[in-house]
Design an enzyme around this catalytic site. Structure first.
Site, PDB file in Angstrom:
ATOM      1  N   ASP A 462       0.828  -1.205   0.000  1.00  0.00           N
ATOM      2  CA  ASP A 462       0.000   0.000   0.000  1.00  0.00           C
ATOM      3  C   ASP A 462       0.867   1.261   0.000  1.00  0.00           C
ATOM      4  OD1 ASP A 462      -2.300   1.504   0.082  1.00  0.00           O
ATOM      5  OD2 ASP A 462      -3.176   0.420   1.769  1.00  0.00           O
ATOM      6  N   ASP A 532     -10.790   1.943  -3.187  1.00  0.00           N
ATOM      7  CA  ASP A 532     -11.312   1.661  -1.846  1.00  0.00           C
ATOM      8  C   ASP A 532     -12.835   1.656  -1.851  1.00  0.00           C
ATOM      9  OD1 ASP A 532      -8.945   1.285  -0.602  1.00  0.00           O
ATOM     10  OD2 ASP A 532      -8.932   3.157   0.537  1.00  0.00           O
TER      11      ASP A 532
HETATM   12  C1  GLA Z   1      -5.745   1.939   2.208  1.00  0.00           C
HETATM   13  C2  GLA Z   1      -6.154   0.758   1.359  1.00  0.00           C
HETATM   14  C3  GLA Z   1      -7.224  -0.023   2.083  1.00  0.00           C
HETATM   15  C4  GLA Z   1      -6.690  -0.489   3.414  1.00  0.00           C
HETATM   16  C5  GLA Z   1      -6.214   0.699   4.227  1.00  0.00           C
HETATM   17  C6  GLA Z   1      -5.501   0.256   5.470  1.00  0.00           C
HETATM   18  O1  GLA Z   1      -6.765   2.858   2.326  1.00  0.00           O
HETATM   19  O2  GLA Z   1      -6.588   1.194   0.113  1.00  0.00           O
HETATM   20  O3  GLA Z   1      -7.640  -1.110   1.303  1.00  0.00           O
HETATM   21  O4  GLA Z   1      -5.653  -1.394   3.189  1.00  0.00           O
HETATM   22  O5  GLA Z   1      -5.301   1.507   3.485  1.00  0.00           O
HETATM   23  O6  GLA Z   1      -5.021   1.322   6.204  1.00  0.00           O
END
Ligand code: GLA
Length: 766
Positions: A462, A532
């Site tokens: 990420d 997301d």
């Molecule tokens: C980001 C990712 C999510 C999740 C969060 C965790 O927003 O896109 O899918 O993994 O971080 O903090």
């Protein structure tokens, strides 16, 4: 195929032709990019001598203002955005590059940057008129996917330093006509919104976020104004790059079009004896509209961008812990989640954020990549074993480019951050300074030990903030313009090492969803978490946007709970599945807290998906015609023997107009049996209308209603028909008549808001 002769260069793919020649004064004149032409001479119809009053005339009386070119420069009469801008030792910026020679290297790739695999390469070398500075143009032809990859190297063979102020990866000049520019814009949780604009004046598509960004994806198209989904001339561009990018599109005073694409905001010191490489840019042309472009870009990405162990392998169905647990991670909860994952038929449990030392919220602990012993007392290796014992593989979330102020890493190395200490920070975190080799080494080694420590089969990598202040103490003041690009080079060096060391680990890239969704990341990681936003309605639109330039085999798509955590909208479980199924299916929820009935439904979804996984993940995707507010997507197996179609309708209408669903991509001569996956019809969906039929009066919200909802099985619409591929594409098929407020039986299709139908087609004897 690359053909060269008499100063003419012709690059041909199966269906396209691209040509240029050395014109008067040694300038490289672009001739043509379009359908493949039958004869060499066909490519030579463009004029050589152009005279624009008052503008600088070159040797031979020609002027560059309107000349189509391969490598535009500033200061010699060409007023458009240039491919290259160099500040020469005397401070001047007027450059004039002339043809020197060409070579046919067996292969060539920009140093430190990812490159497309395969193809046939041409290198054309140009020399600056009065300096020993060389511009090398590289073209790699991918015949069967109709793609040409371009990039440049600028070589300083002089004794003095020059400054690269702009060096784009590609330039495409198109003759005067009416064109539109199509770009994909957005923000967090609403990625890939298609924007179509008339191409007038100067337009750009770019990111200055330090990442390729959800604000504007590097993929873009230019088309003739009459082009549509399945007809008309379209050219597409994309970049193998994950940092600041810049695409420009402009119409000159003489109506010619120039497109350029490359790194944005660069200023690079080029010392004597050194060179600078751009990332690779991808170009393709189709006379068959946007659909034609997708059918070239998808196989190109699958075969020449994604590589390694997972390139062509079916991807596991996963359960991700984020929307199930958020930061409330514990060994017991994770093991329970793994058990539920196994029960519904998933193959991988991904432990998302919240597992590492001290990570109880998003304002701490990034950088300390060891298990939080309060949450996971026996550590990661033991947890991975417990998860495996439940019957699923173990995957892990990391965000290694970042550091929280409240972390051991920051306390030990406060000077490792990119930017000044008092910068504006995003999501409570600093970015590590990957321009520095020692920081890159730390990240690589930490991730390496993590992967050795436990049996981790999948990594979600990420990156949750953009780059802001990119100051780095590793560079002197005059070279700070290199920092953002050096960050990307540092990142690529880490990814190269790790993916080579762990070739069988499935890496999924993520940057708050689609904030770094690009071909550069896809060279290292075969899939990306697309957004997301898991709301089926938003996702249908977001995935539709991605589908123009990217195949579904790179899109992470999850079914999440209802109400949805981003929109609080309730969408039918079946729609959440249908939308996620045209992609890499996962579940972002805790199936253990669902009713047995819901769990059973999900189990059936996963069975359905696994039975046709290759089709869902690697079939060729088509966007089909349908009215506003609906999407119809089809994925067709390579041999045309089967297909799956998802029809998604955002808002229901009373007494709606009916229309056939016209499919695309089926083999016209084949005969198909079409049937829909039975929808779920619940008694509760009818509200007080049930009292019209029920022998007793049922009150909304009562126990009787809940019991009846569970027990009473209502008939679902079932369409079954047999027709030729030609008929299903030309005339289409008529779905079962929709519910319109006038009665319900098995001959009625109950489409609630945000509802969908998933149709399967398989070839039968004609
Ligand atoms: C980001 C990712 C999510 C999740 C969060 C965790 O927003 O896109 O899918 O993994 O971080 O903090």
């Amino acid at each position: 195929m690359i053909w060269t002769g008499n100063g003419i260069f012709i690059l041909q793919t199966g269906q396209t032709g691209y040509a240029f020649r050395t014109a008067q004064g040694g300038v490289l004149q672009h001739l043509y990019y379009g359908r493949r032409l039958p004869r060499t001479e066909d490519y030579l119809l463009a004029p050589v001598t152009l005279n624009q009053p008052g503008n600088a005339l070159l040797d031979g009386g020609s002027c560059r203002e309107d000349l189509l070119q391969e490598a535009g420069t500033a200061g010699w009469g060409d007023l458009r955005q240039s491919l290259v801008e160099v500040r020469l030792p005397d401070g001047g910026r007027a450059c004039d590059f002339h043809f020197s020679h060409f070579e046919r290297p067996a292969s060539a790739a920009p140093e430190g940057l990812p490159a497309a695999v395969g193809g046939e390469t041409l290198k054309v070398v140009l020399k600056e008129r009065s300096h020993d500075v060389y511009l090398e143009l590289y073209y790699t032809v991918f015949e069967e996917t109709d793609v040409i990859v371009r990039w440049c190297r600028l070589v300083n063979d002089s004794a003095e330093t020059v400054w690269v102020e702009r060096l784009m990866s590609t330039q495409l000049d198109l003759p005067a006509d009416d064109y539109d520019l199509i770009t994909f814009r957005g923000a967090w949780a609403r990625e890939m919104d298609l924007v179509r604009q008339n191409l007038e004046g100067q337009l750009c598509w770019s990111s200055s976020a330090g990442v390729s960004s959800n604000r504007c994806n590097p993929f873009a198209m230019v088309c003739r104004r009459d082009a549509g989904e399945e007809h008309g001339d379209v050219w597409a561009l994309n970049l193998l790059y994950s940092g600041n990018h810049l695409g420009t599109a402009e119409r000159s005073a003489y109506s010619a079009i120039r497109l350029t694409q490359g790194i944005g905001g660069l200023c690079w010191q080029l010392l004597p004896g050194s060179f600078f490489d751009t990332p690779q840019a991808v170009m393709t042309y189709s006379p068959q509209g946007f659909g034609g472009i997708s059918r070239q870009m998808h196989p190109f990405v699958r075969r020449h961008i994604v590589r390694g162990y997972w390139q062509d392998r079916e991807r596991p169905v996963l359960v991700n812990s984020w929307e199930a647990l958020y930061f409330k991670v514990s060994a017991r909860r994770v093991t329970q989640l793994a058990r539920s994952a196994k029960e519904i038929g998933a193959e991988l449990l991904v432990l998302d954020d919240g597992w590492f030392k001290g990570r109880s919220s998003d304002d701490r602990a990034l950088g300390d990549w060891t298990a939080d012993r309060k949450k996971l007392p026996d550590g990661l290796a033991s947890l991975a074993k417990d998860v495996k014992a439940q019957g699923v593989d173990f995957g892990l979330w990391v965000e290694p480019e970042m550091v929280s102020e409240n972390s051991d890493l920051f306390r030990a190395h406060p000077d490792w951050i990119l930017g000044h200490r008092d910068q504006a920070i995003g999501r409570n975190q600093y970015v590590l300074d990957l321009t520095r080799p020692e920081v890159c080494r730390y990240v690589t080694e930490t991730m390496r030990s993590l992967l050795y420590e436990a049996d981790i089969r999948y990594i979600k990598w990420d990156m949750n903030r953009i780059l802001g202040d990119t100051f780095t103490p590793s560079l002197p003041a005059v070279r700070q313009g290199e920092a953002a690009h050096r960050y990307v080079l540092g990142l690529y060096s880490i990814l190269r090492e790790l993916t080579e060391a762990f070739p069988q680990v499935l890496f999924e890239s993520c940057a708050s969803g689609g904030n770094r969704f690009d071909l550069g990341m896809l060279c290292y990681m075969p899939q990306i978490w697309a957004s997301d936003n898991t709301d089926a309605s938003c996702r249908a639109r977001i995935q539709w946007g991605y589908s123009y330039g990217y195949p579904q085999s790179v899109l992470g798509c999850h079914v999440s709970d209802a109400p949805n955590h981003q929109t609080l909208r309730r969408t039918p479980l079946e729609s959440r599945f249908s939308v996620a199924a045209i992609g890499l299916l996962g579940y972002e929820m805790d199936p253990g807290v669902l009713s047995a009935d819901r769990r059973q439904r999900i189990r059936e979804q996963i069975e359905t998906y696994k039975a046709r996984r290759r089709l869902f993940q690697f079939g060729q995707m088509y966007r089909c015609p349908c009215p506003d507010g609906e999407t119809l997507t089809v994925t067709v197996a390579e041999d045309g023997s089967e297909a799956a179609a998802v029809h998604f309708v955002a808002l229901n209408a009373a007494n709606p107009a009916q229309h056939p669903l016209r499919l695309r991509g089926l083999a016209p001569e084949k005969t198909y049996r079409l049937a829909n996956r039975p929808a779920e019809v619940r008694m509760k969906d009818f509200g007080s209308l049930v009292n019209y039929m029920a022998p007793i009066r049922i009150r909304a919200g009562s126990l009787v209603e809940s019991v009846a909802d569970r027990v009473v099985k209502l008939p679902a619409d079932q369409l079954e028909l047999t027709a030729s591929g030609a008929a299903l594409c030309a005339g289409g098929f008529w779905p079962v008549q929709p519910f319109g407020g006038t009665g319900f039986n098995e001959g009625t299709r109950l489409m609630k808001d945000f509802d969908s139908r998933l149709y399967f087609l398989s070839e039968v004897e004609g």
